[in-house]
Design a protein around this motif. Structure first.
Motif: not given
Length: 236
Positions: A4-8, A207-211, A222-228
Motif C-alpha cells: 500500500g501507500i506508506p505514511g497513512d 493527464e497529470r500522470g497520477a493514475v 503518483r500518490p504525491d499528486v493525490l496527497r497534494r
C-alpha cells in the motif's frame, strides 16, 4: 499494509468482528452456522429484504452499497475476512439497509438470526465486541463526514483513492493497483458526486500522470499528486 501507500494510519473500525473475539467464542459462533460460497458479482444480501441470518466472511472481499429511491447508488464500505454483514437487521428486526455483493470468490458462514441473537445473549464478551465494532464504525463515519464537509469533490475523490490504496492496494511495477473492482458510479457515490464528475476527475488525474485506468482497473502512479490535492493545492 504491504504493497500500500506508506505514511497513512489505519482506523479502529477496520478491525473485523471475528478478530475481536476470543478463540473459543469465535469457534462457537461459527459452529452455529453453515458455509455458503459466492462467485464474483453475486449478491450475498439484498437491500430491503427481510433478515433471516447474518453472514461471517471467511475469505474474499465484498462491497456494501445502498440505493436511493431515485436510483442513486453509494458505496458504503468494503467488508472482508473476519467481518460480519447483516447483523444490524438481525438485531433490530428491520429489513436489510444495504446490498452486499461479492467482489471475488467469497466464502462465508451463515448463522440464523435466532441463533446469533441467542449467542449474544449468552456471551457478554461477544456482545461488547459487537457494540465496540458498531461504535468504531459510527465514529469513523462521523469523522469522514466532518472531513468531507470541508472538502471539494476533487479533494474528497483524492482522499478516497488514497484510502483505497492504503487498505486495498497491491504494489506493481506501474504503481499501486486497487485490488477491488469498483465502478465509476460506486466511486461517485462514495464522494457525493455524479458519475460524469468522476469521469472528469479521472481524466484530469490521467493527464497529470497520477493514475492509469483500464476496465475496472485503477493504478495509482503518483500518490504525491493525490496527497497534494487532498490537502488543498494552492492556486487551484
Amino acid at each position: 499494509m504491504p504493497g500500500g501507500i506508506p505514511g497513512d494510519e489505519g482506523l479502529d473500525d477496520r478491525v473485523p468482528f471475528l478478530a475481536r473475539l476470543e478463540q473459543a467464542d469465535r469457534a462457537a459462533l461459527l459452529g452455529l452456522g453453515h458455509e455458503l460460497s459466492f462467485a464474483p458479482r453475486v449478491v450475498l444480501i439484498h437491500q430491503s429484504e427481510p433478515s433471516s441470518h447474518v453472514l461471517f466472511i471467511v475469505r474474499g472481499w465484498t462491497k456494501v452499497t445502498a440505493s436511493a429511491a431515485n436510483g442513486y447508488e453509494a458505496l458504503l464500505a468494503l467488508r472482508g475476512p473476519g467481518d460480519v454483514v447483516g447483523e444490524s437487521a438481525a438485531l433490530t428486526g428491520r429489513t436489510r439497509s444495504a446490498t452486499v455483493t461479492a467482489l471475488e470468490e467469497v466464502r462465508t458462514v451463515a448463522v440464523p438470526r435466532e441463533r446469533f441473537t441467542d449467542f449474544l445473549a449468552r456471551s457478554p464478551a461477544a456482545s461488547f465486541a459487537l457494540l465496540g465494532l458498531a461504535s468504531d464504525r459510527t465514529r469513523a463515519a462521523d469523522r469522514r463526514r466532518l472531513e468531507f464537509a470541508s472538502m471539494s469533490v476533487r479533494e474528497r475523490f483524492a482522499t478516497l483513492l488514497l484510502d483505497l490504496a492504503r487498505t486495498h492496494g497491491r504494489r506493481t511495477a506501474e504503481g499501486v493497483e486497487l485490488s477491488v473492482p469498483l465502478s465509476k458510479q460506486e466511486l461517485a457515490g462514495s464522494v457525493g458526486a455524479s458519475r460524469e464528475m468522476v469521469q472528469r476527475l479521472l481524466k484530469e488525474l490521467r493527464e497529470r500522470g497520477a493514475v492509469t485506468t483500464g476496465r475496472r482497473a485503477l493504478v495509482i502512479v503518483r500518490p504525491d499528486v493525490l496527497r497534494r490535492i487532498a490537502r488543498t493545492e494552492p492556486g487551484r
